[in-house]
Design an enzyme around this catalytic site. Structure first.
Site, PDB file in Angstrom:
ATOM      1  N   HIS A   1       0.832  -1.210   0.000  1.00 56.22           N
ATOM      2  CA  HIS A   1       0.000   0.000   0.000  1.00 56.22           C
ATOM      3  C   HIS A   1       0.865   1.259   0.000  1.00 56.22           C
ATOM      4  CE1 HIS A   1      -3.931  -2.031   1.047  1.00 56.22           C
ATOM      5  NE2 HIS A   1      -3.046  -2.998   1.233  1.00 56.22           N
TER       6      HIS A   1
ATOM      7  N   ASP B   1      -5.537   5.925   1.740  1.00 62.06           N
ATOM      8  CA  ASP B   1      -5.819   4.542   1.373  1.00 62.06           C
ATOM      9  C   ASP B   1      -7.286   4.253   1.696  1.00 62.06           C
ATOM     10  OD1 ASP B   1      -3.993   1.799   0.957  1.00 62.06           O
ATOM     11  OD2 ASP B   1      -5.972   1.464   1.861  1.00 62.06           O
TER      12      ASP B   1
END
Ligand code: UDP
Length: 480
Positions: free
Chosen positions: A29, A128
Site C-alpha cells: 500500500h 488509502d
C-alpha cells in the site's frame, strides 16, 4: 523524480496547492501511494504525507521533496493490533482496524493544526481506502478526501459485491461448493473460492475481513473520487463496471511504478541490490524469480517442498526468503535454518537467495524468464508490465481472484496445482516450473505478457488512457 511516461508536465494552478496523503502502512500500500505522490508532485503540487509514527513508519529523509507529519498510533504493530490472536493474517486485519481507531483523534489534531498554518493551500487528502475513519476526519474539517485503492478494479468489484454474493447464496461459502462458478460478476472467471476473500483464515478473522471490505466500499462511496493503480488495456470491462456502479469519478492511473519509480526509497526493508549483478551474469529469460510479497507465509513443510521443487527443476533461480516467511520460525533465523540439508549443494552455481530484492528492477531484468508469485496486486502488475509470465500460488484476500485473471483472462500465468488443499508438493512444483520456463505453454504466456507490457506502455505514454486520467485527476483536485 524521473518519470517514464509523459505525466510530468506541471499544470498551471497546481503550484499553489498542497495534496495530503495517508498511506496504509503495509508495503503493498505504501509503494503505490508514494508513486502517486511522486506523480502529483511532478505536476506541481506540494506533498504532505501523514503516517502512523510507529507502525512501518517511512523514513522522511529518503523523500526530501515531501513534507511529513507523524501521527501517534498508540504503537500499533502487525503483531499487536487490538484483538489480534497469534495468526499473522488475523493480526494484519486487526491492525488495520486498530489504526483507524487509534489515529483518529491525533490525526484530527494534526490536520487541524496544518490547516490553521497552511494559509488555505490544502486541496485534498488522498488516503488509502482502508482508512475510512481518517477520511471522515478530513471531511469534517472541510478537506475533500479521495480514496486510493491499491488492488485491481476487479477485486474492488468483489468487495462491493459482498452483500449481493450473500443474498445470492454464494457466501458464506460451503466447502462442497468452493469450485462452483460465480456468474453474477461478468466477465470475471471466478469460482466461489475466489470471492470469499477469507481463504485460509478462521471465523473471527472472516468477520474482520468482511468489515474491512465494507468499510473500504463506504470509504469510496463517500469519497470525492476513486484512484486505482490499474490501466485500461488490462481492466477495461472492470473499470466500466465500477464507473457504472459507483457515483464518484474513477481515475485509472496505473501502472504507477512505471510513472514514478520510487525505487528503494519506498521500500520498508533493505533491498539486496547485489542480486542484480548476479542476474547480469545469467542468460536471457533463464531465471525463475520467486517471491511471495511482504505478508504471505508458509509452514516449514511447504518451505521444504518449495526448495526441492525449485532445486529439481534444474533452472537458475532468485528466491526472496523473507526472514518471517516461515510461520512459526524464529524471525531472523528462519531463512538460515529453514532450507533443507543438501539444497545448497544441489543448486550451487545456479541460485541466489536474498531476504528482500529490488523486485521492480529484478522483473525488468532481461535474465528473468518467469515469476513464481503469491499474486499480490503489485506483484501481478509489476510482472505484467515487465512482460514476465507467472507461476501462480495465491494465498488469501484478493490473490485468488488476481490469479484467475492472470490465468484465464490475460492468459499470462499458470496456477500451481495444490489439489485445492493448498499443500505444496515438490513434484508438482518442479513440473509447473518446467512448464513455465521451457514449454510451449510458457512461450505463449510470455508472448501475451509481452503484449500487455506494450499495452501498459501505451497507456502511460502521452495521450494514453492513464496519462489522460492523471490530467483529469489533476483538474479534479484543482476543482474541489
Ligand atoms: N517487493 C520488493 N522486494 C521483494 C518482494 C516484494 O520490493 O523482495 C515489493 C513488490 O515489488 C511489491 C510489494 O513488495 O511492490 C508487494 O506488494 P504485493 O501487492 O505484491 O503483495 P503484498 O506484500 O501486499 O502481499
Amino acid at each position: 523524480m524521473a518519470t517514464e511516461g509523459h505525466a510530468a508536465v506541471a499544470v498551471a494552478g497546481a503550484a499553489r496547492r498542497r495534496v495530503l496523503f495517508f498511506p496504509l502502512p503495509f508495503q503493498g500500500h505504501i509503494s503505490p501511494m508514494f508513486h502517486l505522490a511522486g506523480v502529483l508532485h511532478a505536476r506541481g503540487f506540494a506533498v504532505t504525507v501523514f503516517y502512523p509514527d510507529f507502525f512501518n513508519a517511512p523514513d522522511p529523509s529518503r523523500h526530501p521533496a515531501f513534507d511529513f507529519v507523524p501521527v501517534p498510533d498508540g504503537r500499533v504493530g502487525r503483531g499487536d493490533g487490538d484483538g489480534a490472536g497469534g495468526d499473522y493474517l488475523q493480526a494484519t486485519m486487526a491492525s488495520i482496524l486498530a489504526l483507524n481507531r487509534r489515529c483518529e483523534a491525533p490525526f484530527w489534531q494534526r490536520l487541524a493544526a496544518l490547516l490553521e498554518s497552511s494559509g488555505g493551500d490544502v486541496a485534498c487528502l488522498v488516503a488509502d481506502a482502508h482508512l475510512l475513519t481518517l477520511m471522515d476526519v478530513a471531511r469534517r474539517l472541510g478537506v475533500p478526501a479521495l480514496a486510493l485503492r491499491t488492488g485491481s478494479a476487479a477485486s474492488f468489484r468483489i468487495f462491493a459485491a459482498q452483500p449481493m454474493l450473500r443474498d445470492e447464496g454464494y457466501l458464506p461459502a460451503r466447502e462442497s461448493e468452493l469450485d462452483a462458478p460465480v456468474t453474477v460478476l461478468p466477465p470475471a472467471p471466478y469460482r466461489v473460492r475466489d470471492v470469499t476473500m477469507t481463504a485460509g483464515v478462521g471465523g473471527h478473522a472472516q468477520e474482520q475481513i468482511y468489515e474491512i471490505m465494507s468499510r473500504a466500499v463506504a470509504a469510496v462511496k463517500t469519497s470525492s473520487g476513486l484512484i486505482l493503480n490499474t490501466f485500461h488495456a488490462l481492466e477495461s470491462a472492470e473499470l466500466a463496471a465500477l464507473r457504472r456502479d459507483f457515483d464518484v469519478p474513477v481515475f485509472d492511473v496505473g501502472p504507477l511504478h512505471k510513472l514514478s519509480p520510487a525505487g528503494p526509497a519506498a521500500s520498508l526493508l533493505r533491498q539486496d541490490r547485489g542480486c542484480l549483478e548476479w542476474l547480469d551474469a545469467q542468460s536471457p529469460a533463464s531465471v525463475l524469480y520467486v517471491s511471495f510479497g511482504s505478508i504471505a507465509s508458509m509452514n516449514a513443510a511447504e518451505l521444504v517442498e518449495t526448495a526441492w521443487g525449485i532445486a529439481n527443476s534444474g533452472h537458475p533461480f532468485l528466491w526472496v526468503l523473507r526472514p518471517d516467511l516461515v510461520r512459526g520460525g524464529a524471525a531472523q533465523q528462519a531463512a538460515a535454518v529453514g532450507l533443507p540439508d543438501g539444497f545448497d549443494t544441489a543448486t550451487r552455481g545456479r541460485g541466489a537467495v536474498v531476504s528482500w530484492a529490488p523486485q521492480d528492477e529484478v522483473l525488468a531484468h532481461r535474465a528473468v524468464g518467469g515469476f513464481w508469485t503469491h499474486c499480490g496486486w503489485n506483484s501481478t502488475l509489476e510482472s505484467v508490465c515487465a512482460g514476465v509470465p507467472m507461476l501462480l500460488r495465491p494465498c488469501f484476500g484478493d490473490q485468488p481472484g488476481n490469479a484467475r485473471y492472470a490465468e484465464h483472462v490475460w492468459r499470462v500465468g499458470l496456477t500451481l496445482d495444490t489439489d485445492g488443499g493448498g499443500e505444496l508438493e515438490r513434484g508438482k512444483v518442479e513440473s509447473a516450473i518446467r512448464r513455465l520456463m521451457e514449454g510451449e505453454d510458457g512461450a505463449g504466456m510470455r508472448r501475451r505478457a509481452g503484449e500487455l507490457k506494450s499495452g501498459a506502455a501505451e497507456c502511460i505514454a502521452m495521450a494514453g488512457s492513464s496519462c489522460l486520467s492523471i490530467d483529469k485527476l489533476v483538474n479534479h483536485i484543482l476543482s474541489l
